[in-house]
Motif scaffolding. Structure first.
Motif, PDB file in Angstrom:
ATOM      1  N   ASP A  30      -0.620   6.892  -5.144  1.00  0.00           N
ATOM      2  CA  ASP A  30      -1.354   5.946  -4.314  1.00  0.00           C
ATOM      3  C   ASP A  30      -1.474   4.666  -5.112  1.00  0.00           C
ATOM      4  N   GLY A  78       5.241  10.504   1.997  1.00  0.00           N
ATOM      5  CA  GLY A  78       4.270   9.437   1.900  1.00  0.00           C
ATOM      6  C   GLY A  78       4.647   8.211   2.700  1.00  0.00           C
ATOM      7  N   GLN A 118       2.769  12.001  -5.294  1.00  0.00           N
ATOM      8  CA  GLN A 118       1.356  11.718  -5.015  1.00  0.00           C
ATOM      9  C   GLN A 118       0.896  10.399  -5.593  1.00  0.00           C
ATOM     10  N   THR A 173      -2.160   0.342  -4.597  1.00  0.00           N
ATOM     11  CA  THR A 173      -2.418  -0.761  -3.688  1.00  0.00           C
ATOM     12  C   THR A 173      -2.374  -2.065  -4.456  1.00  0.00           C
ATOM     13  N   GLU A 227       0.845  -1.178   0.000  1.00  0.00           N
ATOM     14  CA  GLU A 227       0.000   0.000   0.000  1.00  0.00           C
ATOM     15  C   GLU A 227       0.885   1.235   0.000  1.00  0.00           C
ATOM     16  N   LEU A 228       0.970   1.928  -1.135  1.00  0.00           N
ATOM     17  CA  LEU A 228       1.702   3.190  -1.188  1.00  0.00           C
ATOM     18  C   LEU A 228       0.690   4.312  -1.048  1.00  0.00           C
ATOM     19  N   GLN A 229       0.987   5.252  -0.151  1.00  0.00           N
ATOM     20  CA  GLN A 229       0.060   6.369   0.025  1.00  0.00           C
ATOM     21  C   GLN A 229       0.792   7.689  -0.113  1.00  0.00           C
ATOM     22  N   GLY A 230       0.403   8.456  -1.107  1.00  0.00           N
ATOM     23  CA  GLY A 230       0.989   9.787  -1.285  1.00  0.00           C
ATOM     24  C   GLY A 230       2.496   9.760  -1.432  1.00  0.00           C
ATOM     25  N   ARG A 269       2.548  10.207 -11.878  1.00  0.00           N
ATOM     26  CA  ARG A 269       1.622   9.545 -10.949  1.00  0.00           C
ATOM     27  C   ARG A 269       0.625   8.723 -11.757  1.00  0.00           C
TER      28      ARG A 269
END
Ligand SMILES: Nc1ncnc2c1ncn2[C@@H]1O[C@H](COP(=O)(O)OP(=O)(O)OP(=O)(O)O)[C@@H](O)[C@H]1O
Ligand SMILES: Nc1ncnc2c1ncn2[C@@H]1O[C@H](COP(=O)(O)OP(=O)(O)OP(=O)(O)O)[C@@H](O)[C@H]1O
Ligand SMILES: [Mg+2]
Ligand SMILES: [Mg+2]
Lengths: 270, 275, 317, 270, 275
Positions: free
Chosen positions: D32, D67, D30, D34, D7-10, D220
């Motif tokens: 995101d 992030g 940025q 998953t 899970e990569l967030q920001g 992104r």
């Protein structure tokens, strides 16, 4: 008729383990391969069959164990000075920036600094790296390094262009841009090109002739297909023509059997 | 607490300094008669006899540089010898290493001779140097060169042979002449090998100069050391060594600076410069 | 005997300066006393001394004046038997670079080779210069050692004068590369130069060693005294039969020459002259102006006790 | 529901030139992303956009500048020990033979020698290198090295498989064999796979989901396509189904614009 | 004609031998009084005085090994010192280099100290070694170690930092612990660095042992040389040096053998083993 640009006759390459001379491996043998002046020839074949080996022979980097190599009619001695070679492995000098790497060949040839810089900058832009001239290789992505290598080879405008899977690390779209770039150069100046690829589409779309190598060991050409699709071609559009699909199917048939043969061989041997 | 003073970039100099102070305090405690009971020797003056006493050593250095201001002439000579030995030895080692690495036959023939020369005890040959190069600066430089040369030589020799075959083949295909290969491929590729040997060499160039002076001279820090040894003045000996060490570190820092400039292209150890 | 295994440190074993030590060893005098002596050779007298201070050797065969140095460093040493009655230092000029040499005053501004700056060869040169009104700073001293380097420097004309020991001197003399100014191998000349008798090579040891092993020291003294006496009666032919082949410089004649010149500088009976310590102190002070001469207790640096007993035991060697 | 495997967030990654801190390059920002447990996600994007960078972040080799990264619900600290990573660059140890390279991970884990040898031999055969176990990397062709790397990663049976253009150096037929090999493994053990490729066919044929990245800098995800073709699939056959062609066209549209944008950008900038 | 004798694999030994013979003939001609008129010195005995005469030197060696057979004891001691110094110094340098290369903070703090130690003139410190390690074999080994250690250290230090980042990352991803990285990545990758330094070190280990003996000892080849020097017996000095050189070459050949075995995996220089 002028002499062919590259002429391999009965070439065989055997690798010997120095520490264990009994262990030998014949990568290719009895290879006859001709690339006419101004001809674009692609080589396809199962992985590990000996394509790079043949290119090394044509470049004069590897002396064949048997057979002869002629470049524009003359027997090749030492390095092939009329060829540009884009290697399969990464070959940029890590201590030079992208721009300096592209300039290298020009500098070696004694081109004036400013001139070399201008030409190199131009080529960098053509391969889509105009904004990355000051990057060192370790700061570039895999595909960027490949493109820089391409520019490095093509900026020298060699008579013979040897390319070993030049576009395999690029996305489809960039790949087409580069393919068109190479085709344009080839068409404009009628170079001799010996091109290795795993992408049949690419091979057919770009070449005058496609050579299929058999599975190793002792690999040799087992099929030659003349690509009679008219020029100029756009690599993206040509792929939908019926003649293209026909050729594709024919080559694919030839190739597929070879790969499976090689795979089975190793399963049995091991 | 530990986190506050844990070694990191900011506290690095502090740690180094702390270690230095600690070292001198330890030295002082061990050698000053009467500070702690002797345990290594059976007489509390003996430690001072062999190791000197830091306070007296600093007094000596102070005298040299400030009160009497009489070391400059000697220091100048020794530094000149060192720098010359370093420069000549490094250049020679570089040239020799490149040459032999690139001509396999010459290297195969000459290799045992070079190894033999490297194994020669140089001190014993000092009189011959004196004959050839005189008792002045020449023979000391020669001695230093024989130390520096081999160290640089072996590293360059190996470094050049470690050049990536693909990069080399590529440069040749790009049309580089032998000379250009040297300049644009072999040398840059062997840079870290060269600098590794230069760091070792800086120290040995000083050793060469001092030992050369020690074996026969009329000036230089080695001469001062020899003179002091004759009268068992260990403090002066140590003072001489300390002064030279400081200059060795300065020269090494210079080499390090050049190295960092030339090695910019290398990926940084910590994964490549993310923010 | 308290200790039969004794290590003797010496800097330059094959110098005439230490000939009695070799004689005692070769003639088996140490064995006669029940000693098992091992002689360790160093590149220079001060290194030999350091080995004894550090405890890795027991006794030094070295220059007498070093005992004064040691006392000042808080390392009391005591000399207990004498080998040489004069330092055997010879000062001479290089006929190649100074063919017109007339008097010592000519040396002004010249380069003088000494074994090491501050050593007894330096002292001799200082004294000789002082007699001619020259200060040490009027010349420049070059440390050339007592070996090949010294010969090389002379022959190559890199130094104008030399103050050195045998065999360098004999070698240079024979090849005509030296003209002697002052020869302290002659006792009277030595006394003139130093202003009194100047003891040279001797055996000395840390005071605690003598306190703990008086009988061992006595045995050593006995052996050396016998050697001293043997030398007085020996001719060149006798000596070359006794010393190891490797001493002979490849040319027996050279060695015999050297021996004959040095013979009269050898101590006849191993005892220290009463005024000797003073002379030595003065010599040291001439080199090191900071030397606190008044602090030295000259009676603590030597003893004739052992020698007396030895002479009583071996009156004829 | 179980926590997603990756899970990569920001996430943002900015590279700074140490010698010239003013020069920075923000490769991705940025992001995101998953990857569910047992999910097969492919990432496509123009060359140099930051795909490898993201994989490095997921592997724990590169700390993001901004992030957070979670692996099976836990914040990632240091290396991602549950992942196997097949690098884009050549990563075999040159001092080990093919077999020893494949064994390496097992040895590090303390597997018994004979056992490790058997497993490694088995995997070498599966990637078609059964007869080449005693070759050193420099004695192998580019494609053979890649396959050895594949075996090296897969033999460890990791929970998360990260692969960076694993098959680009292989001929089509071998490529399909390898693809099927990976799919079989994934299906049998329900691994989480994060897969980078430039071959859209491959991406669609293999994945549950395809993520398209925008051109750099500050790349992104700009499109996500769920591949709703049923399993099990055969990578060769699936390419002719209508749904496949539909998805291909959709993703291709998205991607093509990006590449051209990136190419134009650099032309203007430089 | 030239093609027949041109240096190549087959005639290599011949060339080496030829060079050796040539060298000795030249030496002989230059030093034997009366063979050629003296030009460097003004007396035809002097060349022999400084360089010895080959024939006498060989006679000396013959005596040592055959007629008198009295060198074995000395040789044994010197060889033991050398091998010990080499082994300890190399092991120490390896361990130290690995440690510092892998802990950046420790290296940042200690670096100047190590460089300072390397710049220290070891001869001057010989008496301290004698105090610590005695007059026997110990102090000579210590001297040799101080020479070997730093050379190996600096090369290992640099070699480890040159490990390919991709290979390192790959090994880490494969689950290698720090220890396993050391054993399976750092060490193999630094092998050629280590061996380059070992080749330099072999020579210096001999130098350390001989100089140690030369500075104070009662046995060993260095002792023989010191004795001979004291009596100006240059032939014996040269004989000692030659004997030691022969052994240095033998030890180096051993190192080379191990190197070749460990470096099998490297591509051969000549493009990779084609027939
Ligand atoms: N130095 C060498 N020693 C031994 N074998 C070698 C050596 N170089 C190449 N080979 C062998 O020769 C064969 C052909 O290699 P080559 O690199 O030409 O293959 P290729 O057709 O280019 O394959 P790919 O498509 O994977 O690049 C391979 O089996 C390889 O293992
Ligand atoms: N160490 C670095 N320093 C500076 N810039 C870097 C560094 N590493 C990567 N970059 C930049 O980050 C961008 C993304 O690189 P990355 O390798 O992730 O691309 P990619 O998507 O994998 O490309 P490819 O398909 O060509 O492999 C590129 O523009 C590259 O130049
Ligand atoms: Mg290939
Ligand atoms: Mg990438």
């Amino acid at each position: 008729m002028t002499a062919p640009a590259i002429e391999l006759q009965g070439v065989a390459c055997t690798f010997v383990d120095k520490h264990n001379p009994a262990q030998r491996y014949t990568a290719v043998s009895q290879v006859d391969l001709t690339v006419g002046a101004g001809e674009f020839v692609s080589v396809v074949g199962p992985t590990g069959c000996g394509k790079s080996t043949l290119l090394n022979v044509a470049a004069g980097l590897l002396e064949p164990s048997e057979g002869s190599v002629r470049i524009f009619g003359e027997a090749l001695q030492g390095l092939n000075r009329r060829a540009g070679y884009m290697f399969q492995a990464e070959s940029l000098m890590p201590w030079r920036t992208a721009l300096a790497n592209v300039m290298a060949g020009l500098q070696f040839r004694g081109v004036a600094e400013s001139d070399a810089r201008a030409q190199a900058g131009d080529w960098l832009r053509r391969v889509g790296l105009g904004a990355f001239g000051d990057r060192y290789p370790h700061q570039m992505s895999g595909g960027m390094r490949k493109r820089a290598s391409l520019a490095q080879t093509l900026v020298l405008d060699p008579d013979i262009i040897l390319m070993d899977e030049p576009f395999s690390a690029l996305d489809i779209q960039t790949r087409q841009l580069m393919e068109n770039e190479v085709l344009a150069l080839w068409q404009g100046k009628k170079k001799a090109v010996l091109f290795i690829t795993h992408d049949l589409d690419e091979a057919i779309a770009m070449s005058d002739r496609v050579v299929v190598l058999s599975a190793g060991p002792a690999s040799r050409p087992i099929g030659e297909f003349t690509i009679d699709i008219e020029r100029p071609r756009d690599v993206a559009e040509v792929k939908t023509t019926p003649r293209f699909l026909e050729l594709h199917a024919a080559i694919w048939d030839e190739l597929r059997g070879e790969v499976l043969k090689g795979y089975q061989q190793q399963l049995q041997k091991a | 607490m530990w986190n506050l003073i844990k070694p990191r970039r900011a506290t690095l100099r502090l740690w180094q300094l702390g270690l230095l102070v600690l070292l001198f305090v330890f030295w002082h405690a061990m050698t000053k008669p009467g500070v702690i009971p002797p345990f290594m020797f059976d007489n509390d003056q003996q430690a001072a006899f062999f190791f000197g006493e830091p306070i007296k050593i600093f007094a000596r250095i102070w005298d040299w540089f400030v009160t009497d201001a009489d070391i400059y002439r000697h220091l100048w000579i020794t530094l000149a010898e060192t720098v010359l030995a370093f420069a000549i030895g490094a250049a020679g080692g570089l040239a020799g290493g490149l040459w032999l690495a690139l001509s396999p036959m010459a290297s195969a023939i000459l290799e045992p001779y070079i190894k033999a020369l490297n194994a020669m005890p140089r001190i014993i040959l000092a009189p011959i140097f004196a004959v050839w190069f005189g008792l002045g600066i020449g023979s000391k430089v020669a001695l230093g060169v024989t130390l520096v040369f081999f160290i640089v030589f072996f590293n360059v020799y190996q470094g050049v042979r470690e050049v990536s075959p693909v990069i080399l083949a590529n440069a040749r295909m790009l049309g580089a002449s032998q000379r250009q290969l040297l300049r644009h491929v072999y040398l840059p590729s062997a840079t870290s090998w060269v600098f590794s040997s230069l760091h070792t060499s800086v120290g040995l160039a000083f050793v060469g100069a001092v030992v050369g002076e020690y074996l026969g001279s009329s000036a230089g820090v080695g001469y001062l050391i020899l003179q002091a040894e004759g009268s068992f003045d260990i403090n002066t000996v140590m003072a001489g060594i300390l002064v030279l060490t400081a200059f060795a570190l300065a020269l090494d820092a210079l080499v390090g600076r050049i190295e960092r400039r030339l090695m910019r292209w290398q990926p940084q150890a910590d994964g490549g410069g993310k923010l | 005997l308290e200790k039969t295994k004794v290590t003797i440190a010496v800097g330059g074993k094959n110098l005439f300066y230490y000939l009695p030590l070799t004689i005692a060893e070769q003639q088996g005098y140490f064995k006669d006393e029940g000693l098992d002596v091992s002689i360790v050779d160093f590149a220079g007298g001060s290194r030999a001394l350091q080995a004894v201070v550090g405890g890795s050797a027991d006794v030094v065969s070295g220059a007498f004046e070093h005992t004064i140095n040691m006392q000042l460093k808080g390392q009391p040493m005591r000399a207990f038997v004498l080998q040489g009655a004069a330092p055997q230092v010879v000062l001479g000029v290089n006929p190649k670079t100074m063919p017109n040499y007339k008097s010592v005053a000519d040396l002004k501004g010249k380069k003088i080779g000494v074994t090491a700056p501050g050593s007894s060869t330096n002292v001799v040169a200082n004294y000789v210069l002082a007699k001619a009104g020259l200060k040490p700073s009027d010349v420049s001293f070059v440390g050339v050692g007592a070996g090949n380097g010294a010969v090389a420097a002379m022959r190559a004309g890199q130094i104008d004068a030399i103050s050195n020991l045998d065999p360098v001197i004999t070698l240079l003399l024979r090849s005509g590369d030296l003209k002697i100014i002052s020869d302290t191998r002659k006792l009277d000349e030595a006394e003139r130069v130093f202003g009194g008798p100047m003891p040279a090579g001797c055996l000395y040891a840390p005071q605690p060693f003598l306190d703990k092993h008086p009988n061992t020291a006595q045995a050593l003294a006995n052996a050396i005294v016998r050697a001293d006496k043997w030398i007085q009666q020996a001719g060149g032919g006798d000596v070359i039969k006794v010393v190891p082949e490797s001493y002979l410089l490849g040319d027996r004649a050279v060695y015999i020459d050297g021996f004959m010149a040095a013979k009269q500088a050898m101590s006849p009976d191993g005892s220290f002259p009463a005024k000797g310590p003073q002379t030595a102190l003065r010599a040291l002070a001439s080199i090191d102006p900071k030397l606190e001469a008044n602090k030295v207790d000259l009676n603590a640096i030597y003893t004739n006790e052992f020698v007396k007993k030895a002479n009583a035991k071996y009156p004829k060697g």
